[in-house]
Enzyme design. Structure first.
Site, PDB file in Angstrom:
ATOM      1  N   GLU A 102     -30.719  33.175  75.993  1.00 57.07           N
ATOM      2  CA  GLU A 102     -31.210  31.852  76.381  1.00 57.07           C
ATOM      3  C   GLU A 102     -32.734  31.862  76.498  1.00 57.07           C
ATOM      4  O   GLU A 102     -33.328  31.248  77.377  1.00 57.07           O
ATOM      5  CB  GLU A 102     -30.569  31.403  77.695  1.00 57.07           C
ATOM      6  CG  GLU A 102     -30.588  29.900  77.914  1.00 57.07           C
ATOM      7  CD  GLU A 102     -29.856  29.495  79.182  1.00 57.07           C
ATOM      8  OE1 GLU A 102     -28.871  28.747  79.071  1.00 57.07           O
ATOM      9  OE2 GLU A 102     -30.279  29.915  80.280  1.00 57.07           O
ATOM     10  N   GLU A 116     -37.945  28.310  88.068  1.00 56.83           N
ATOM     11  CA  GLU A 116     -37.352  28.798  86.828  1.00 56.83           C
ATOM     12  C   GLU A 116     -38.330  28.855  85.656  1.00 56.83           C
ATOM     13  O   GLU A 116     -38.257  29.777  84.831  1.00 56.83           O
ATOM     14  CB  GLU A 116     -36.131  27.942  86.464  1.00 56.83           C
ATOM     15  CG  GLU A 116     -34.926  28.149  87.360  1.00 56.83           C
ATOM     16  CD  GLU A 116     -34.958  27.306  88.617  1.00 56.83           C
ATOM     17  OE1 GLU A 116     -33.970  27.350  89.384  1.00 56.83           O
ATOM     18  OE2 GLU A 116     -35.963  26.588  88.851  1.00 56.83           O
ATOM     19  N   HIS A 188     -28.719  20.342  92.410  1.00 58.04           N
ATOM     20  CA  HIS A 188     -28.974  21.584  93.140  1.00 58.04           C
ATOM     21  C   HIS A 188     -30.423  22.075  93.060  1.00 58.04           C
ATOM     22  O   HIS A 188     -30.801  22.983  93.781  1.00 58.04           O
ATOM     23  CB  HIS A 188     -28.071  22.698  92.610  1.00 58.04           C
ATOM     24  CG  HIS A 188     -28.488  23.214  91.261  1.00 58.04           C
ATOM     25  ND1 HIS A 188     -28.187  22.550  90.097  1.00 58.04           N
ATOM     26  CD2 HIS A 188     -29.187  24.315  90.896  1.00 58.04           C
ATOM     27  CE1 HIS A 188     -28.672  23.231  89.070  1.00 58.04           C
ATOM     28  NE2 HIS A 188     -29.288  24.295  89.525  1.00 58.04           N
ATOM     29  N   ARG A 190     -34.333  22.898  93.381  1.00 54.20           N
ATOM     30  CA  ARG A 190     -35.248  22.863  94.516  1.00 54.20           C
ATOM     31  C   ARG A 190     -36.189  21.671  94.459  1.00 54.20           C
ATOM     32  O   ARG A 190     -36.528  21.083  95.485  1.00 54.20           O
ATOM     33  CB  ARG A 190     -36.061  24.158  94.581  1.00 54.20           C
ATOM     34  CG  ARG A 190     -35.262  25.369  95.015  1.00 54.20           C
ATOM     35  CD  ARG A 190     -36.095  26.648  94.937  1.00 54.20           C
ATOM     36  NE  ARG A 190     -35.307  27.812  95.318  1.00 54.20           N
ATOM     37  CZ  ARG A 190     -35.284  28.343  96.536  1.00 54.20           C
ATOM     38  NH1 ARG A 190     -36.018  27.791  97.491  1.00 54.20           N
ATOM     39  NH2 ARG A 190     -34.552  29.391  96.813  1.00 54.20           N
ATOM     40  N   HIS A 221     -23.368  21.804  96.251  1.00 47.95           N
ATOM     41  CA  HIS A 221     -23.992  23.123  96.177  1.00 47.95           C
ATOM     42  C   HIS A 221     -24.097  23.724  97.575  1.00 47.95           C
ATOM     43  O   HIS A 221     -24.343  23.011  98.551  1.00 47.95           O
ATOM     44  CB  HIS A 221     -25.378  22.981  95.541  1.00 47.95           C
ATOM     45  CG  HIS A 221     -25.973  24.277  95.100  1.00 47.95           C
ATOM     46  ND1 HIS A 221     -26.704  25.085  95.942  1.00 47.95           N
ATOM     47  CD2 HIS A 221     -25.955  24.915  93.908  1.00 47.95           C
ATOM     48  CE1 HIS A 221     -27.107  26.156  95.287  1.00 47.95           C
ATOM     49  NE2 HIS A 221     -26.664  26.088  94.050  1.00 47.95           N
TER      50      HIS A 221
END
Length: 350
Positions: A102, A116, A188, A190, A221
Site C-alpha cells: 500500500e 498517517e 475514527h 484523529r 471506534h
C-alpha cells in the site's frame, strides 16, 4: 495482510514469522481468528491514554529486538500506521530490506490525515520494494525520486481479502427492518475528533429523522474521544444502531447490506466500490483520489450541511445514485497477493 500471510505460509521458499504490535487488541484477535492466523510474536504494546511518542518508542524498541532475534532477510508491513513507521525505521537501522504494501498514498498535507501522512512519507524513504496499489500511487513515489525499479503496481491486498470474505455471504450483526435503506457510518480519524465529529453526528441524526425508511449503523471506534461523543449524541435514538467494533466478516456484511456509506476510513474508500456502494468521504483531503476521479466516491468534508445534502441527494436522486454505484474499485482486481508473493520471492537479501 491476511492473504499475503496465508500465501507466504504455503510457499516452500519462505520461512515466515508473523509479528503483531496489537493495536486494538479486540479487532486484531477477531481478524486472526477469521483467517486462521496466529502471531508468532505478539509485542502487546498498547497502553491506556498513550501518546503517539509513547507508542512509537515502544514499537521501535520492541521491533528492533525482534529483528535481532529473527535476523530476517526481508520485512513486510502494510499501510500507514505508527507500527509501519517504526518497522521501517527499525529495518533501516539494522540494514534489513523493508517492503511496503500500500505504498505511495499521499495527500501532500502532513496534517491530513494525522499522523498517517507523516508515517507513510518517512517509511517510503527507506523502503526497498514499494507495492503501490495504483498508478497514481506509483507516480507519487516517482516524483519523490524513488527509483522506478523499486516500485511495482500490484493493486491492494485489501480487495483480495474483501472478495474472499464477501463470497461467503456473512451475516449482518444487527436486525434491519426489511425494505429500509441502511446507511453505514464509520468515523475514527484523529483530525475528526471534536467539532468535526459532532457535525457528523448531527448530520447522521438529521438524515435518520428526515427519512423514515432509513436506518443507520455505526460501529463505534474504541477511542474514548469517539465513544463519548457518539454515545452522547446518537445513543438511544430510534433507527440508529450503535455497536462495538465489528468483526471483519460482520463489517463486510454491513457494507453489502448498506445503501450508502459515510466514512473517514481509507480502507472503506477502497472496499465499498468493489461492492458497488456509493461512498461519501468525510475528510478534508484523501490519499485515495482514484475513487473520486472514477466517480464512485465524493470528498465532502465534515460540515453538517454538506454531509446532509450529499447523503440526501443519494437517497433522493436515483440516477445520481446509480452513477456512483455502477463503478468498480480502481484499487485492485483480487490478484494483488500473487503479484506481491512473486516479487518477494525474487528479492535479493543483499
Amino acid at each position: 495482510m491476511a492473504p499475503v500471510i496465508l500465501a507466504l505460509r504455503e510457499s516452500a521458499w519462505c520461512e515466515l514469522t508473523v509479528v503483531a504490535t496489537a493495536q486494538h487488541r479486540q479487532m486484531l484477535d477477531q481478524v486472526f481468528s477469521l483467517f486462521g492466523i496466529t502471531a508468532d510474536i505478539d509485542l502487546n504494546l498498547m497502553r491506556d491514554n498513550q501518546t503517539l511518542a509513547d507508542v512509537t518508542a515502544r514499537a521501535l524498541t520492541g521491533l528492533d529486538k525482534v529483528l535481532v532475534e529473527c535476523q530476517p532477510d526481508a520485512v513486510v508491513a502494510q499501510g500507514d500506521t505508527t507500527t509501519v513507521l517504526a518497522t521501517a525505521m527499525a529495518c533501516f537501522y539494522r540494514r534489513i530490506p523493508f517492503c511496503h504494501v500500500e505504498a505511495g498514498l499521499r495527500t501532500h498535507n502532513l496534517e491530513q490525515p494525522f499522523p498517517e501522512e507523516f508515517n507513510r512519507v518517512v517509511a517510503s524513504v527507506v523502503t526497498r520494494l514499494h507495492f503501490a496499489p495504483t498508478d497514481g500511487a506509483r507516480d507519487h513515489l516517482l516524483r519523490e525520486h524513488v527509483p522506478a525499479a523499486n516500485i511495482h503496481v500490484t493493486g491492494n491486498t485489501v480487495i483480495d481479502a474483501l472478495l474472499w470474505m464477501a463470497a461467503k455471504q456473512p451475516a449482518l450483526p444487527v436486525e434491519v427492518t426489511p425494505g429500509r435503506r441502511l446507511i453505514l457510518l464509520t468515523v475514527h480519524r484523529r483530525e475528526n475528533f471534536g467539532e468535526p465529529l459532532a457535525n457528523i453526528c448531527r448530520a447522521a441524526l438529521s438524515l435518520v429523522r428526515d427519512n423514515p425508511d432509513v436506518e443507520l449503523l455505526l460501529p463505534v471506534h474504541p477511542n474514548p474521544h469517539v465513544k463519548e461523543t457518539v454515545g452522547r449524541m446518537l445513543g438511544g435514538q430510534d433507527r440508529i444502531h450503535l455497536t462495538g467494533p465489528l468483526e471483519y466478516d460482520q463489517f463486510v456484511a454491513a457494507m453489502q447490506r448498506s445503501y450508502l456509506i459515510l466514512t473517514d476510513s481509507g480502507g472503506v474508500q477502497e472496499e465499498a466500490p468493489s461492492l458497488r456502494k456509493p461512498v461519501l468521504v468525510m475528510r478534508a483531503a484523501t490519499e485515495r483520489p482514484e475513487a473520486i476521479t472514477a466517480g464512485v466516491a465524493l470528498l465532502i468534508g465534515t460540515e453538517e450541511k454538506d454531509i446532509r445534502e450529499q447523503a440526501q441527494r443519494l437517497l433522493d436522486d436515483e440516477k445520481h445514485y446509480e452513477s456512483m454505484a455502477s463503478g468498480a474499485s480502481p484499487y485492485g482486481d483480487g490478484a494483488a497477493t500473487q503479484r506481491i508473493i512473486e516479487l518477494l520471492h525474487g528479492l535479493s537479501p543483499a
